[in-house]
Design a protein around this motif. Structure first.
Motif, PDB file in Angstrom:
ATOM      1  N   ASP A 185     -68.077 -24.353  11.524  1.00 26.56           N
ATOM      2  CA  ASP A 185     -69.322 -24.649  12.212  1.00 26.56           C
ATOM      3  C   ASP A 185     -69.045 -24.963  13.667  1.00 26.56           C
ATOM      4  OD1 ASP A 185     -70.541 -24.294   9.822  1.00 26.56           O
ATOM      5  OD2 ASP A 185     -70.840 -26.415   9.391  1.00 26.56           O
ATOM      6  N   GLY A 186     -69.966 -24.530  14.531  1.00 27.22           N
ATOM      7  CA  GLY A 186     -69.773 -24.705  15.956  1.00 27.22           C
ATOM      8  C   GLY A 186     -70.707 -25.729  16.548  1.00 27.22           C
ATOM      9  N   VAL A 187     -71.213 -25.446  17.745  1.00 25.44           N
ATOM     10  CA  VAL A 187     -72.099 -26.363  18.466  1.00 25.44           C
ATOM     11  C   VAL A 187     -73.350 -26.625  17.643  1.00 25.44           C
ATOM     12  CG1 VAL A 187     -73.395 -26.699  20.593  1.00 25.44           C
ATOM     13  CG2 VAL A 187     -71.197 -25.517  20.653  1.00 25.44           C
ATOM     14  N   ASN A 188     -73.797 -27.882  17.653  1.00 24.02           N
ATOM     15  CA  ASN A 188     -74.987 -28.303  16.901  1.00 24.02           C
ATOM     16  C   ASN A 188     -74.829 -28.085  15.403  1.00 24.02           C
ATOM     17  OD1 ASN A 188     -76.208 -28.851  19.411  1.00 24.02           O
ATOM     18  ND2 ASN A 188     -77.049 -26.772  19.535  1.00 24.02           N
ATOM     19  N   ASN A 189     -73.558 -28.010  14.946  1.00 25.03           N
ATOM     20  CA  ASN A 189     -73.260 -27.805  13.528  1.00 25.03           C
ATOM     21  C   ASN A 189     -73.851 -26.508  12.985  1.00 25.03           C
ATOM     22  OD1 ASN A 189     -71.754 -30.211  13.194  1.00 25.03           O
ATOM     23  ND2 ASN A 189     -73.648 -31.397  13.011  1.00 25.03           N
ATOM     24  N   SER A 213     -68.711 -19.590  19.697  1.00 24.67           N
ATOM     25  CA  SER A 213     -69.991 -19.720  18.983  1.00 24.67           C
ATOM     26  C   SER A 213     -70.373 -18.415  18.310  1.00 24.67           C
ATOM     27  CB  SER A 213     -71.082 -20.163  19.954  1.00 24.67           C
ATOM     28  OG  SER A 213     -71.133 -19.332  21.103  1.00 24.67           O
ATOM     29  N   ALA A 214     -69.367 -17.619  17.888  1.00 23.29           N
ATOM     30  CA  ALA A 214     -69.652 -16.375  17.181  1.00 23.29           C
ATOM     31  C   ALA A 214     -70.378 -16.686  15.874  1.00 23.29           C
ATOM     32  CB  ALA A 214     -68.364 -15.616  16.917  1.00 23.29           C
ATOM     33  N   GLN A 215     -71.288 -15.797  15.503  1.00 27.39           N
ATOM     34  CA  GLN A 215     -72.122 -16.044  14.335  1.00 27.39           C
ATOM     35  C   GLN A 215     -71.532 -15.425  13.076  1.00 27.39           C
ATOM     36  OE1 GLN A 215     -75.834 -14.489  16.121  1.00 27.39           O
ATOM     37  NE2 GLN A 215     -76.583 -16.593  16.188  1.00 27.39           N
ATOM     38  N   LEU A 216     -72.038 -15.879  11.928  1.00 30.31           N
ATOM     39  CA  LEU A 216     -71.566 -15.364  10.650  1.00 30.31           C
ATOM     40  C   LEU A 216     -71.850 -13.872  10.534  1.00 30.31           C
ATOM     41  CD1 LEU A 216     -72.639 -18.183   8.154  1.00 30.31           C
ATOM     42  CD2 LEU A 216     -70.354 -17.721   9.044  1.00 30.31           C
ATOM     43  N   GLY A 217     -70.985 -13.175   9.791  1.00 28.28           N
ATOM     44  CA  GLY A 217     -71.155 -11.743   9.603  1.00 28.28           C
ATOM     45  C   GLY A 217     -70.734 -10.915  10.795  1.00 28.28           C
ATOM     46  N   THR A 218     -70.023 -11.527  11.737  1.00 24.62           N
ATOM     47  CA  THR A 218     -69.691 -10.847  12.978  1.00 24.62           C
ATOM     48  C   THR A 218     -68.651  -9.747  12.784  1.00 24.62           C
ATOM     49  OG1 THR A 218     -69.013 -11.212  15.279  1.00 24.62           O
ATOM     50  CG2 THR A 218     -67.843 -12.455  13.587  1.00 24.62           C
ATOM     51  N   ARG A 219     -68.720  -8.767  13.680  1.00 25.29           N
ATOM     52  CA  ARG A 219     -67.688  -7.760  13.864  1.00 25.29           C
ATOM     53  C   ARG A 219     -67.375  -7.697  15.350  1.00 25.29           C
ATOM     54  NH1 ARG A 219     -67.323  -8.295   9.207  1.00 25.29           N
ATOM     55  NH2 ARG A 219     -67.328  -6.746   7.532  1.00 25.29           N
ATOM     56  N   LEU A 220     -66.249  -7.082  15.700  1.00 29.57           N
ATOM     57  CA  LEU A 220     -65.790  -7.058  17.077  1.00 29.57           C
ATOM     58  C   LEU A 220     -65.839  -5.645  17.643  1.00 29.57           C
ATOM     59  CD1 LEU A 220     -62.630  -9.324  16.660  1.00 29.57           C
ATOM     60  CD2 LEU A 220     -64.928 -10.020  17.344  1.00 29.57           C
ATOM     61  N   GLU A 244     -64.560 -17.144  27.983  1.00 30.08           N
ATOM     62  CA  GLU A 244     -65.818 -16.455  27.693  1.00 30.08           C
ATOM     63  C   GLU A 244     -66.459 -15.986  28.994  1.00 30.08           C
ATOM     64  OE1 GLU A 244     -69.301 -18.602  25.921  1.00 30.08           O
ATOM     65  OE2 GLU A 244     -68.786 -17.314  24.205  1.00 30.08           O
ATOM     66  N   THR A 245     -66.665 -14.695  29.124  1.00 31.92           N
ATOM     67  CA  THR A 245     -67.221 -14.144  30.357  1.00 31.92           C
ATOM     68  C   THR A 245     -68.731 -13.948  30.290  1.00 31.92           C
ATOM     69  OG1 THR A 245     -66.795 -11.870  29.623  1.00 31.92           O
ATOM     70  CG2 THR A 245     -65.053 -12.983  30.890  1.00 31.92           C
ATOM     71  N   ALA A 246     -69.283 -13.827  29.082  1.00 32.38           N
ATOM     72  CA  ALA A 246     -70.733 -13.617  28.972  1.00 32.38           C
ATOM     73  C   ALA A 246     -71.232 -14.088  27.613  1.00 32.38           C
ATOM     74  CB  ALA A 246     -71.078 -12.142  29.169  1.00 32.38           C
ATOM     75  N   GLU A 247     -72.416 -14.674  27.623  1.00 33.78           N
ATOM     76  CA  GLU A 247     -73.172 -14.999  26.416  1.00 33.78           C
ATOM     77  C   GLU A 247     -74.547 -14.367  26.573  1.00 33.78           C
ATOM     78  OE1 GLU A 247     -72.129 -19.187  24.421  1.00 33.78           O
ATOM     79  OE2 GLU A 247     -72.749 -19.372  26.500  1.00 33.78           O
ATOM     80  N   TYR A 248     -74.967 -13.631  25.540  1.00 37.92           N
ATOM     81  CA  TYR A 248     -76.257 -12.954  25.616  1.00 37.92           C
ATOM     82  C   TYR A 248     -77.071 -13.310  24.376  1.00 37.92           C
ATOM     83  CZ  TYR A 248     -79.670  -9.302  26.659  1.00 37.92           C
ATOM     84  OH  TYR A 248     -80.822  -8.626  26.965  1.00 37.92           O
ATOM     85  N   GLY A 249     -78.231 -13.918  24.609  1.00 32.12           N
ATOM     86  CA  GLY A 249     -79.102 -14.250  23.491  1.00 32.12           C
ATOM     87  C   GLY A 249     -79.363 -15.728  23.373  1.00 32.12           C
ATOM     88  N   LYS A 250     -79.388 -16.195  22.158  1.00 28.84           N
ATOM     89  CA  LYS A 250     -79.707 -17.594  21.858  1.00 28.84           C
ATOM     90  C   LYS A 250     -78.439 -18.438  22.009  1.00 28.84           C
ATOM     91  CE  LYS A 250     -81.686 -20.548  18.224  1.00 28.84           C
ATOM     92  NZ  LYS A 250     -82.139 -20.585  16.807  1.00 28.84           N
ATOM     93  N   VAL A 251     -78.255 -19.008  23.182  1.00 29.74           N
ATOM     94  CA  VAL A 251     -77.047 -19.779  23.483  1.00 29.74           C
ATOM     95  C   VAL A 251     -77.169 -21.162  22.849  1.00 29.74           C
ATOM     96  CG1 VAL A 251     -75.607 -20.720  25.310  1.00 29.74           C
ATOM     97  CG2 VAL A 251     -76.748 -18.505  25.627  1.00 29.74           C
TER      98      VAL A 251
END
Length: 467
Positions: A185-189, A213-220, A244-251
């Motif tokens: 679990d990451g930020v905010n649990n 803060s990668a999400q479950l079910g991720t692929r690279l 980390e150079t970029a975050e896109y979406g729900k940070v």
């Protein structure tokens, strides 16, 4: 100099002679008077010297920690400190990590000039965390449970190992090694894959690590320089030191609001090329899907730098590939492959001879199943392989009844098919010959890679080496 005085006849010195010239006292009173004079002279001699100081007697200075109570308090403090250190160590990442590194492996034999007529199985190992084979330098990397292993390509022997007390989310090839994401679990649990580790393929040394803060079910997905982790509401991009150079979406740890171009969107698929990330967005209020392309390294670190964002002619878009200035998107309902240029304008449309069920769903993990050579990009639709020209993604040919995209092996293109491999001509897709491979009843998708003279097949949760 004066001569020394001679002693008297009776042997007395000068002082005795002087006293001899005095009359002997005749009574006690006179004796007392003489003694009194001597006492006064003695007192005068003492009073002429420096005054004597009073020196206090030394006291026995005892340590304030010598009392039994104080010693007990000290012992309790020491025990608490030791126990605290043990507890911190027991729950720390170091305590839960096993890292067994190795010296660089020996050079591999040279690859043959052409694919051999037969291939035999060298070894196999469980590797459920690798969607496709991971191999670089002198090691083949397998990953299962919480362990990543670097193996000898010819024997399968484990040369190095890295393990955590956490399950693996996924492992991909990046920066001449392996990039492993662990479930934590990451930020905010929020549930996710927040432990990210980069490992050198040759030695197993940990080259970088971060909490993400990668999400479950991720692929690279990677363009060779940057890696992006897919998530249904968040994309994370890293450079080779895992900054980390970029975050896109729900940070999750949002510091500055109103920096993301859109909110409330979900993502269907994503890929990378030339320091750019392409993603299919589905946003509230949009009449259809949206193709957005943004820079992997924006000018402002907390604000995505969007190159363009283009509404698609429908709601079933699947990103296929990016190359140079071009992006290819498959529209499932329309059965079309649509090409976009660097400015987001549509430049071409091609019919797709692909079964509807192949495009009925987004790719697993949000990343299309592709491979590439210097000539072409190969897209596996689920039952077919479509070859796209590397320079502009124009479709060139289609192979039916495939199990996965092709790779170069021994200087030739090989594609997995039922019962074995097809050796193909890259320019037109014609079959040069086929090679039988016993997969022991396995009939599912197959992902290929190669390292020297060894061909690697990812068959579900198992990695198999052939030669």
């Amino acid at each position: 100099m004066s001569e020394p005085e001679e002693p008297s006849e009776n042997g007395a010195g000068p002082e005795s002679s002087a006293r001899g010239r005095h009359r002997r006292p005749s009574d006690d009173s006179e004796a007392t008077q003489i003694i009194g004079v001597e006492d006064v002279l003695a007192g005068a001699t003492i009073s002429a010297g420096p005054p004597q100081r009073h020196v206090a007697p030394k006291r026995d200075r005892r340590s304030p920690w010598n009392r039994p109570r104080d010693r007990a308090i000290t012992a309790v403090i020491a025990v608490v400190v030791v126990l605290g250190g043990v507890l911190i160590w027991a729950g720390s990442e170091s305590r839960a990590t096993v890292s067994e590194t190795a010296q660089p492996g020996p050079a591999l034999p040279a690859s043959p000039a052409a694919v051999p007529a037969t291939l035999s199985e060298l070894w196999q190992a469980p590797s459920g965390a690798t969607p496709s084979p991971v191999a670089d330098s002198t090691a083949v990397i397998t990953a299962s449970g919480g362990e990543v292993d670097g193996r000898d390509p010819l024997t399968g022997q484990v040369r190095w190992r890295y393990s955590r007390d956490l399950p693996l989310c996924t492992v991909g090839e990046a920066w001449s090694g392996a990039l492993a994401l662990y479930r934590k679990d990451g930020v905010n649990n929020e549930s996710g894959c927040s432990e990210v580790v980069a490992l050198d393929a040759d030695t197993g040394h940990r080259t970088a690590q971060r909490t993400g803060s990668a999400q479950l079910g991720t692929r690279l997905a990677t363009d060779g320089t940057y890696v992006t982790a897919f998530g249904p509401t968040l994309l994370n991009t890293w450079r080779d030191d895992l900054v980390e150079t970029a975050e896109y979406g729900k940070v999750p740890a949002l510091v500055n609001p109103d920096k993301q171009p859109r909110v409330g969107c979900t993502y269907g698929s994503m890929t990378m090329a030339s320091s750019r990330v392409g993603v299919i967005e589905r946003c509230p209020g949009d009449p259809g899907d949206r193709l957005t392309v943004y820079r992997a390294v924006p000018k402002e670190s907390d604000s995505p730098q969007v190159s363009y964002s283009q509404l698609l002619p429908g709601t079933t878009g699947r990103i296929v590939a990016m190359s140079g200035d071009y992006t290819a998107v498959a529209m499932a309902k329309e059965r079309q492959l649509v090409l976009f240029g660097s400015d987001g304008n549509q430049v071409a449309t091609y019919p797709l001879d692909v079964p509807a069920e192949d495009l009925a769903h987004d790719p697993v993990g949000g990343v299309p199943v592709t491979s590439s050579t210097a000539a072409n990009v190969y897209w596996f639709t689920g039952s077919k392989v479509v070859a796209l020209a590397r320079d502009n993604l124009t479709p060139k040919w289609t192979l039916s009844s495939a199990l996965g995209p092709g790779v170069l092996f021994d200087h030739q293109l090989v594609v997995p098919i039922q019962g074995g491999l097809a050796v193909l001509n890259e320019s037109d897709g014609s079959t040069i010959r086929t090679i039988g491979v016993d997969r022991h009843g396995y009939t599912g998708p197959v992902r290929l890679s190669s390292l020297g003279p060894v061909l690697l097949e990812q068959r579900g949760d198992t990695l198999v080496a052939l030669r």
